[in-house]
Design an enzyme around this catalytic site. Structure first.
Site, mmCIF file in Angstrom:
data_model
loop_
_atom_site.group_PDB
_atom_site.id
_atom_site.type_symbol
_atom_site.label_atom_id
_atom_site.label_comp_id
_atom_site.label_asym_id
_atom_site.label_seq_id
_atom_site.Cartn_x
_atom_site.Cartn_y
_atom_site.Cartn_z
ATOM 1 N N ASN A 69 -25.809 -79.127 5.013
ATOM 2 C CA ASN A 69 -26.423 -80.445 4.824
ATOM 3 C C ASN A 69 -27.811 -80.227 4.234
ATOM 4 O O ASN A 69 -28.729 -79.833 4.948
ATOM 5 C CB ASN A 69 -26.510 -81.167 6.176
ATOM 6 C CG ASN A 69 -27.240 -82.492 6.067
ATOM 7 O OD1 ASN A 69 -27.522 -82.978 4.964
ATOM 8 N ND2 ASN A 69 -27.554 -83.099 7.205
ATOM 9 N N LYS A 119 -29.774 -82.389 3.161
ATOM 10 C CA LYS A 119 -30.677 -83.521 3.452
ATOM 11 C C LYS A 119 -31.364 -83.973 2.159
ATOM 12 O O LYS A 119 -30.765 -83.872 1.095
ATOM 13 C CB LYS A 119 -31.662 -83.129 4.564
ATOM 14 C CG LYS A 119 -30.918 -82.595 5.803
ATOM 15 C CD LYS A 119 -31.788 -82.474 7.032
ATOM 16 C CE LYS A 119 -30.939 -81.942 8.194
ATOM 17 N NZ LYS A 119 -31.665 -81.877 9.465
ATOM 18 N N HIS A 154 -25.318 -89.194 11.165
ATOM 19 C CA HIS A 154 -26.321 -88.152 11.402
ATOM 20 C C HIS A 154 -27.502 -88.755 12.159
ATOM 21 O O HIS A 154 -27.871 -89.908 11.931
ATOM 22 C CB HIS A 154 -26.788 -87.555 10.075
ATOM 23 C CG HIS A 154 -27.605 -86.320 10.257
ATOM 24 N ND1 HIS A 154 -28.927 -86.356 10.616
ATOM 25 C CD2 HIS A 154 -27.265 -85.006 10.177
ATOM 26 C CE1 HIS A 154 -29.374 -85.112 10.735
ATOM 27 N NE2 HIS A 154 -28.391 -84.276 10.477
ATOM 28 N N GLU A 190 -30.580 -88.450 11.891
ATOM 29 C CA GLU A 190 -31.681 -88.966 11.056
ATOM 30 C C GLU A 190 -31.347 -90.359 10.529
ATOM 31 O O GLU A 190 -32.225 -91.222 10.413
ATOM 32 C CB GLU A 190 -31.976 -87.965 9.920
ATOM 33 C CG GLU A 190 -32.693 -86.726 10.462
ATOM 34 C CD GLU A 190 -32.393 -85.437 9.723
ATOM 35 O OE1 GLU A 190 -31.911 -85.488 8.567
ATOM 36 O OE2 GLU A 190 -32.637 -84.363 10.303
ATOM 37 N N GLU A 238 -24.786 -82.434 17.366
ATOM 38 C CA GLU A 238 -26.151 -82.064 17.003
ATOM 39 C C GLU A 238 -27.118 -82.696 17.996
ATOM 40 O O GLU A 238 -27.507 -83.853 17.840
ATOM 41 C CB GLU A 238 -26.477 -82.568 15.591
ATOM 42 C CG GLU A 238 -25.595 -81.973 14.513
ATOM 43 C CD GLU A 238 -26.276 -81.982 13.148
ATOM 44 O OE1 GLU A 238 -26.244 -80.940 12.495
ATOM 45 O OE2 GLU A 238 -26.863 -83.008 12.764
ATOM 46 N N GLY A 295 -33.987 -79.169 13.322
ATOM 47 C CA GLY A 295 -35.207 -78.915 12.562
ATOM 48 C C GLY A 295 -36.376 -78.461 13.425
ATOM 49 O O GLY A 295 -37.511 -78.426 12.965
ATOM 50 N N SER A 299 -30.731 -76.177 14.187
ATOM 51 C CA SER A 299 -31.411 -74.883 14.073
ATOM 52 C C SER A 299 -30.456 -73.690 14.034
ATOM 53 O O SER A 299 -30.770 -72.617 14.545
ATOM 54 C CB SER A 299 -32.441 -74.717 15.204
ATOM 55 O OG SER A 299 -33.437 -75.732 15.123
HETATM 56 P P1 13P Z 1 -31.423 -77.823 10.983
HETATM 57 O O1 13P Z 1 -30.359 -76.768 10.785
HETATM 58 O O2 13P Z 1 -32.472 -77.782 9.917
HETATM 59 O O3 13P Z 1 -31.943 -77.844 12.369
HETATM 60 O O4 13P Z 1 -30.678 -79.224 10.750
HETATM 61 C C1 13P Z 1 -29.522 -79.482 11.457
HETATM 62 C C2 13P Z 1 -28.899 -80.698 10.909
HETATM 63 O O5 13P Z 1 -29.362 -81.792 11.131
HETATM 64 C C3 13P Z 1 -27.707 -80.539 10.065
HETATM 65 O O6 13P Z 1 -27.103 -81.769 9.820
#
Ligand code: 13P
Length: 253
Positions: free
Chosen positions: A10, A12, A95, A97, A165, A171, A211
């Site tokens: 992903n 993002k 997701h 976010e 997640e 993150g 992460s």
């Molecule tokens: P990170 O791997 O940067 O923590 O992000 C995880 C994520 O949200 C994948 O969709």
């Protein structure tokens, strides 16, 4: 049969079209020797075409990071499942976010999941508790609720993937432990899917996200109830993502 081991990148809101193409080519060329896991790249919408072209003829599949639930119409700025269907096979939905920053609540996620199935897209449904919910002892309940509502009215889950997640692990560099992830994934998520969908639930790949990196992925993949990873930051570097794919293949082989 075990669900297909799967690693999803992903990206993002990162990479220009040019950068996305280069990254996809790097992953494509590096992957040559890795057999086993399904590898799915999810670039920003505007790079879907370029990434699709870059991986054409390889084992790599492409997915979107979101979509709207309607097929077409007066929804300025949105992208529909029918549009995506020409470009990719998968779509990440729900997701955290999107949930936190853009108002994607369980009901909207549910409409999107149903729309994805209707249009032949495979949804990667994301669930996960906040730190507040975990500290209050409500992690399992929160995840079960997201699953129940997100999949309400869905009869056939063929093609579904579910990603766990935990919000506090995304993150932050603070990944969950494999044990914490397995408790929710093997317990709450698998249990909910079994209760809702019976035998079909056994084919749903369950991915851990938050992460994930080359140093910790093997621990997650070693858990029987974890079939792969949804990778954010580490998927922006071809060598790291390739290592994650390799280690997942090895653990699941
Ligand atoms: P990170 O791997 O940067 O923590 O992000 C995880 C994520 O949200 C994948 O969709």
């Amino acid at each position: 049969m075990m669900p297909v081991p799967t690693v999803v990148a992903n990206w993002k809101m990162n990479t220009t079209i040019h950068e996305a193409t280069r990254l996809a080519v790097g992953i494509r060329d590096g992957l040559g020797s890795v057999s086993g896991p399904e590898v799915i790249l999810c670039p920003p919408f505007i790079s879907l075409q370029a990434v699709r072209d870059a991986v054409l003829g390889s084992q790599i599949k492409v997915g979107a990071q979101n979509m709207y639930s309607e097929a077409s119409g007066a929804f300025t700025g949105e992208v529909s499942p029918a549009m995506l269907r020409e470009l990719c096979d998968y779509v990440i939905l729900g997701h955290s976010e999107r949930r936190q920053l853009f108002g994607d609540n369980d009901d909207l996620v549910n409409l999107k999941v149903k729309a994805a199935f209707e249009h032949g897209l495979r949804p990667i449904l994301c669930v996960g508790e906040s730190l507040e919910q975990r500290d209050a002892g409500r992690a399992g309940a929160a995840v079960a609720q997201q699953l129940r509502t997100g999949l309400a009215g869905v009869v056939d889950i063929t093609g579904l993937l579910v990603a766990y997640e935990p919000v506090w692990a995304i993150g932050t560099g603070r990944a969950a432990t494999p044990e914490i992830a397995a408790e929710i994934m093997g317990g709450t998520i698998q249990g909910s899917l079994n209760a809702l969908f019976g035998d079909a639930a056994a084919q749903v790949p369950l991915l851990y996200g938050g992460s994930v990196n080359p140093d910790n992925v093997a621990g997650f993949a070693a858990q029987e109830c974890i079939h792969g990873a949804l990778v954010g930051g580490a998927s922006l570097q071809a060598d790291q993502f390739l290592e994650i794919a390799r280690l997942t293949a090895r653990a699941k082989g």
